[in-house]
Write a protein that holds these residues in place. Structure first.
Motif, PDB file in Angstrom:
ATOM      1  N   MET A   1      22.995  24.938  -3.868  1.00 36.16           N
ATOM      2  CA  MET A   1      22.394  24.644  -2.583  1.00 36.16           C
ATOM      3  C   MET A   1      22.808  25.703  -1.547  1.00 36.16           C
ATOM      4  N   VAL A   2      24.076  26.097  -1.613  1.00 37.44           N
ATOM      5  CA  VAL A   2      24.564  27.089  -0.653  1.00 37.44           C
ATOM      6  C   VAL A   2      23.866  28.428  -0.864  1.00 37.44           C
ATOM      7  N   CYS A   5      20.404  28.279   0.698  1.00 40.20           N
ATOM      8  CA  CYS A   5      20.492  28.371   2.166  1.00 40.20           C
ATOM      9  C   CYS A   5      20.867  29.777   2.620  1.00 40.20           C
ATOM     10  N   ASN A   6      21.730  30.451   1.860  1.00 39.86           N
ATOM     11  CA  ASN A   6      22.079  31.836   2.192  1.00 39.86           C
ATOM     12  C   ASN A   6      20.852  32.742   2.096  1.00 39.86           C
ATOM     13  N   LEU A   8      17.711  31.812   2.446  1.00 50.24           N
ATOM     14  CA  LEU A   8      16.817  31.477   3.557  1.00 50.24           C
ATOM     15  C   LEU A   8      17.300  32.129   4.844  1.00 50.24           C
ATOM     16  N   THR A   9      18.611  32.113   5.055  1.00 45.89           N
ATOM     17  CA  THR A   9      19.185  32.749   6.241  1.00 45.89           C
ATOM     18  C   THR A   9      18.949  34.250   6.211  1.00 45.89           C
ATOM     19  N   LEU A  58      12.338  28.140  -1.614  1.00 43.47           N
ATOM     20  CA  LEU A  58      12.639  26.722  -1.754  1.00 43.47           C
ATOM     21  C   LEU A  58      12.001  26.112  -3.002  1.00 43.47           C
ATOM     22  N   THR A  63      17.811  23.922  -7.191  1.00 45.38           N
ATOM     23  CA  THR A  63      18.932  23.160  -6.652  1.00 45.38           C
ATOM     24  C   THR A  63      19.131  21.884  -7.461  1.00 45.38           C
TER      25      THR A  63
END
Length: 65
Positions: A1-2, A5-6, A8-9, A58, A63
């Motif tokens: 999950m991290v 998100c990384n 996406l950032t 996504l 995930t």
């Protein structure tokens, strides 16, 4: 999950970095017309491309549930 998100950032950081790298030299050079065109091109069209890329990340994010 991290990791997802990384990623996406990083997409958003890349978006704003490109906008900054294009706009600052045009602003400092006083190229008003080119700056206006760049702001239009790097506005909604680039943002929608980034959102599409984020959607693809996504979808295949793998995930755990």
């Amino acid at each position: 999950m991290v990791r997802v998100c990384n990623r996406l950032t990083l997409v958003l950081v890349g978006l704003f970095a490109v906008r900054l790298l294009v706009a600052v030299p045009l602003y400092l050079a006083g190229q008003v017309a080119a700056l206006g065109i760049a702001k239009i091109v790097l506005g909604w069209p680039l943002y929608l491309a980034a959102v599409g890329l984020m959607g693809a990340i996504l979808v295949r994010g793998r995930t755990p549930r």
